[in-house]
Motif scaffolding. Sequence first.
Motif, PDB file in Angstrom:
ATOM      1  N   GLU A 133       4.603  -1.397 -20.324  1.00 49.15           N
ATOM      2  CA  GLU A 133       4.391  -2.640 -19.909  1.00 49.15           C
ATOM      3  C   GLU A 133       3.157  -3.104 -19.389  1.00 49.15           C
ATOM      4  O   GLU A 133       2.376  -2.227 -19.047  1.00 49.15           O
ATOM      5  CB  GLU A 133       5.568  -2.948 -18.690  1.00 49.15           C
ATOM      6  CG  GLU A 133       5.212  -1.992 -17.310  1.00 49.15           C
ATOM      7  CD  GLU A 133       6.102  -2.471 -16.555  1.00 49.15           C
ATOM      8  OE1 GLU A 133       7.302  -2.553 -16.417  1.00 49.15           O
ATOM      9  OE2 GLU A 133       5.624  -2.849 -15.280  1.00 49.15           O
ATOM     10  N   HIS A 134       2.805  -4.223 -19.310  1.00 45.86           N
ATOM     11  CA  HIS A 134       1.260  -4.775 -18.820  1.00 45.86           C
ATOM     12  C   HIS A 134       0.987  -4.338 -17.508  1.00 45.86           C
ATOM     13  O   HIS A 134      -0.237  -4.489 -17.060  1.00 45.86           O
ATOM     14  CB  HIS A 134       1.406  -6.305 -18.904  1.00 45.86           C
ATOM     15  CG  HIS A 134       0.259  -6.722 -19.661  1.00 45.86           C
ATOM     16  ND1 HIS A 134      -0.044  -8.284 -20.083  1.00 45.86           N
ATOM     17  CD2 HIS A 134      -1.125  -6.145 -19.825  1.00 45.86           C
ATOM     18  CE1 HIS A 134      -1.396  -8.256 -20.510  1.00 45.86           C
ATOM     19  NE2 HIS A 134      -2.007  -7.048 -20.556  1.00 45.86           N
ATOM     20  N   SER A 135       1.802  -4.025 -16.582  1.00 44.78           N
ATOM     21  CA  SER A 135       1.371  -3.719 -15.251  1.00 44.78           C
ATOM     22  C   SER A 135       0.524  -2.599 -15.315  1.00 44.78           C
ATOM     23  O   SER A 135      -0.286  -2.492 -14.251  1.00 44.78           O
ATOM     24  CB  SER A 135       2.586  -3.261 -14.457  1.00 44.78           C
ATOM     25  OG  SER A 135       3.287  -2.093 -14.937  1.00 44.78           O
ATOM     26  N   PHE A 187      -5.134 -11.579 -24.533  1.00 50.09           N
ATOM     27  CA  PHE A 187      -4.283 -12.389 -25.329  1.00 50.09           C
ATOM     28  C   PHE A 187      -2.700 -12.109 -24.865  1.00 50.09           C
ATOM     29  O   PHE A 187      -2.416 -11.010 -24.951  1.00 50.09           O
ATOM     30  CB  PHE A 187      -4.624 -11.790 -26.907  1.00 50.09           C
ATOM     31  CG  PHE A 187      -5.673 -12.407 -27.447  1.00 50.09           C
ATOM     32  CD1 PHE A 187      -6.910 -11.640 -27.422  1.00 50.09           C
ATOM     33  CD2 PHE A 187      -5.802 -13.430 -28.325  1.00 50.09           C
ATOM     34  CE1 PHE A 187      -8.056 -12.373 -27.825  1.00 50.09           C
ATOM     35  CE2 PHE A 187      -6.870 -14.157 -28.822  1.00 50.09           C
ATOM     36  CZ  PHE A 187      -8.101 -13.515 -28.529  1.00 50.09           C
ATOM     37  N   ASP A 188      -2.344 -13.118 -24.692  1.00 55.28           N
ATOM     38  CA  ASP A 188      -0.794 -12.904 -24.060  1.00 55.28           C
ATOM     39  C   ASP A 188       0.119 -14.309 -24.116  1.00 55.28           C
ATOM     40  O   ASP A 188      -0.781 -15.239 -23.958  1.00 55.28           O
ATOM     41  CB  ASP A 188      -1.215 -12.409 -22.434  1.00 55.28           C
ATOM     42  CG  ASP A 188       0.262 -11.894 -21.827  1.00 55.28           C
ATOM     43  OD1 ASP A 188      -0.093 -11.108 -20.955  1.00 55.28           O
ATOM     44  OD2 ASP A 188       1.112 -12.269 -22.194  1.00 55.28           O
ATOM     45  N   ALA A 189       1.141 -14.168 -24.136  1.00 62.71           N
ATOM     46  CA  ALA A 189       2.060 -15.648 -24.151  1.00 62.71           C
ATOM     47  C   ALA A 189       2.128 -15.992 -22.535  1.00 62.71           C
ATOM     48  O   ALA A 189       2.633 -17.037 -22.515  1.00 62.71           O
ATOM     49  CB  ALA A 189       3.582 -15.016 -24.661  1.00 62.71           C
ATOM     50  N   LEU A 227       0.807 -16.109 -18.525  1.00 62.51           N
ATOM     51  CA  LEU A 227      -0.278 -16.088 -17.507  1.00 62.51           C
ATOM     52  C   LEU A 227      -0.338 -14.806 -16.737  1.00 62.51           C
ATOM     53  O   LEU A 227      -1.420 -14.147 -16.439  1.00 62.51           O
ATOM     54  CB  LEU A 227      -0.369 -17.271 -16.613  1.00 62.51           C
ATOM     55  CG  LEU A 227      -0.521 -18.607 -17.162  1.00 62.51           C
ATOM     56  CD1 LEU A 227      -0.158 -19.731 -16.121  1.00 62.51           C
ATOM     57  CD2 LEU A 227      -2.099 -18.911 -17.492  1.00 62.51           C
ATOM     58  N   ASP A 228       0.810 -14.321 -16.312  1.00 62.68           N
ATOM     59  CA  ASP A 228       0.939 -12.849 -15.551  1.00 62.68           C
ATOM     60  C   ASP A 228      -0.091 -13.164 -14.079  1.00 62.68           C
ATOM     61  O   ASP A 228      -0.606 -12.181 -13.743  1.00 62.68           O
ATOM     62  CB  ASP A 228      -0.013 -11.571 -16.479  1.00 62.68           C
ATOM     63  CG  ASP A 228       0.923 -11.539 -17.502  1.00 62.68           C
ATOM     64  OD1 ASP A 228       0.399 -10.291 -18.273  1.00 62.68           O
ATOM     65  OD2 ASP A 228       1.984 -11.840 -17.748  1.00 62.68           O
ATOM     66  N   LEU A 229      -0.134 -14.337 -13.862  1.00 63.98           N
ATOM     67  CA  LEU A 229      -0.817 -14.566 -12.531  1.00 63.98           C
ATOM     68  C   LEU A 229       0.286 -14.899 -11.234  1.00 63.98           C
ATOM     69  O   LEU A 229      -0.176 -15.392 -10.350  1.00 63.98           O
ATOM     70  CB  LEU A 229      -1.503 -15.883 -12.560  1.00 63.98           C
ATOM     71  CG  LEU A 229      -2.892 -15.654 -13.507  1.00 63.98           C
ATOM     72  CD1 LEU A 229      -3.333 -16.962 -13.981  1.00 63.98           C
ATOM     73  CD2 LEU A 229      -3.789 -14.962 -12.793  1.00 63.98           C
ATOM     74  N   VAL A 267      -4.445  -6.795 -25.125  1.00 62.76           N
ATOM     75  CA  VAL A 267      -3.618  -7.555 -25.814  1.00 62.76           C
ATOM     76  C   VAL A 267      -2.236  -7.196 -25.500  1.00 62.76           C
ATOM     77  O   VAL A 267      -1.676  -5.871 -25.702  1.00 62.76           O
ATOM     78  CB  VAL A 267      -3.841  -7.233 -27.479  1.00 62.76           C
ATOM     79  CG1 VAL A 267      -2.696  -7.902 -28.336  1.00 62.76           C
ATOM     80  CG2 VAL A 267      -5.294  -7.718 -27.820  1.00 62.76           C
ATOM     81  N   ASP A 268      -1.739  -8.497 -25.017  1.00 61.27           N
ATOM     82  CA  ASP A 268      -0.086  -8.166 -24.820  1.00 61.27           C
ATOM     83  C   ASP A 268       0.614  -8.791 -25.932  1.00 61.27           C
ATOM     84  O   ASP A 268       0.432  -9.735 -26.499  1.00 61.27           O
ATOM     85  CB  ASP A 268       0.234  -9.225 -23.528  1.00 61.27           C
ATOM     86  CG  ASP A 268       1.873  -9.156 -23.409  1.00 61.27           C
ATOM     87  OD1 ASP A 268       2.350  -9.217 -22.231  1.00 61.27           O
ATOM     88  OD2 ASP A 268       2.364  -8.956 -24.105  1.00 61.27           O
ATOM     89  N   ILE A 269       1.194  -7.697 -26.512  1.00 62.76           N
ATOM     90  CA  ILE A 269       1.826  -7.985 -28.045  1.00 62.76           C
ATOM     91  C   ILE A 269       2.624  -9.251 -28.235  1.00 62.76           C
ATOM     92  O   ILE A 269       2.684  -9.822 -29.226  1.00 62.76           O
ATOM     93  CB  ILE A 269       2.292  -6.694 -28.498  1.00 62.76           C
ATOM     94  CG1 ILE A 269       2.432  -6.651 -30.024  1.00 62.76           C
ATOM     95  CG2 ILE A 269       3.897  -6.624 -28.125  1.00 62.76           C
ATOM     96  CD1 ILE A 269       1.328  -5.966 -30.638  1.00 62.76           C
TER      97      ILE A 269
HETATM   98 MN   LIG Z   1       1.476  -9.521 -20.116  1.00 62.57          MN
END
Ligand SMILES: [Mn+2]
Length: 288
Positions: free
Chosen positions: A113-115, A132-134, A136-138, A212-214
């Motif tokens: 996972e992206h964490s 690159f991600d769908a 914002l992860d903010l 790159v978040d797939i």
């Molecule tokens: Mn992500």
Amino acid sequence: MEFLYTYETLKLEFPLVEPERASFIILGVPFDGTTSFKAGARFGPTLIRQATLNLESYILDYDVDIAELSIADVGDIAVVAGDSRRTADRVRETIEGIKRANPGALPILLGGEHSQTLGAVEALRPASYVVFDAHLDLRDSYEDNPYNHACVARRISELGVKEAMFGIRSGTREEVEFAEKNGIRWVHARDYSFEAFVDIVSSLPEPVYLSVDIDVFDLSVVPSTGTPEAGGLAFWDVVEAIEWLAKKKRIAGFDIMEVAGERLGDPTALAAAKLLFYFIGAVAKFSR
Ligand SMILES: [Mn+2]
Ligand SMILES: N=C(N)NCCCCNCCCN
Ligand SMILES: [Mn+2]
């Protein structure tokens, strides 16, 4: 070279070199403890390695055979079950160890996972983070965890790293306001173009960490990911951006995150494996 928190896994098919001598060093982090919709990213590193067995190592459009390049694979991180911060600490410590042993190596993290990208960025301390991600992860916190996969870009922003995001199509109003307030540039998937990418990334300081978040790709391409979203980018959009980065910017590190799946030959892992080969090939061919 041994690391405290890694163990041997399935290896890539072509000859690998010792990490001390490699130009590219692959590390997996099989962690999906904070995924919020669909689990399975813990199998990502192995699924991606397995998917590479399906691919030719020769990249036709580059005339580059990555089997001839200097690549090492140090295996996977022994995760701390359920603890995204402590697992990211292990990612950080391992990549710090890699850079001590081989300062010239380019670390490549396979998620998970992206964490866990946070651990790689803390280790490499890039000036910029291009993702690159769908999503914002903010988020400042999600499901009572500030180290949730939905918060990774916020934690990276707090390190003082300049951020630029592409392929975005999911977030909250608070995240959009945070991005605005903190000068974080992002491009919605429906507005993405190579020109928009170059316009934003050209002015970013180096070195750059590329993540790159797939799930940036359309869910028709990558169905097996934690939080899939329709309306994603095409595979060649990201390859074109990688080629530009390889030509124009020093790249500190790279990762492919959020690859989940249950079975050999999962399309999401196949897309990730192809992207991995194109990244390595593009850096080998184009980097300064
Ligand atoms: Mn992500
Ligand atoms: N970065 C991410 N993958 N973010 C996902 C956060 C959770 C979105 N689901 C919210 C569902 C509300 N019903
Ligand atoms: Mn995402």
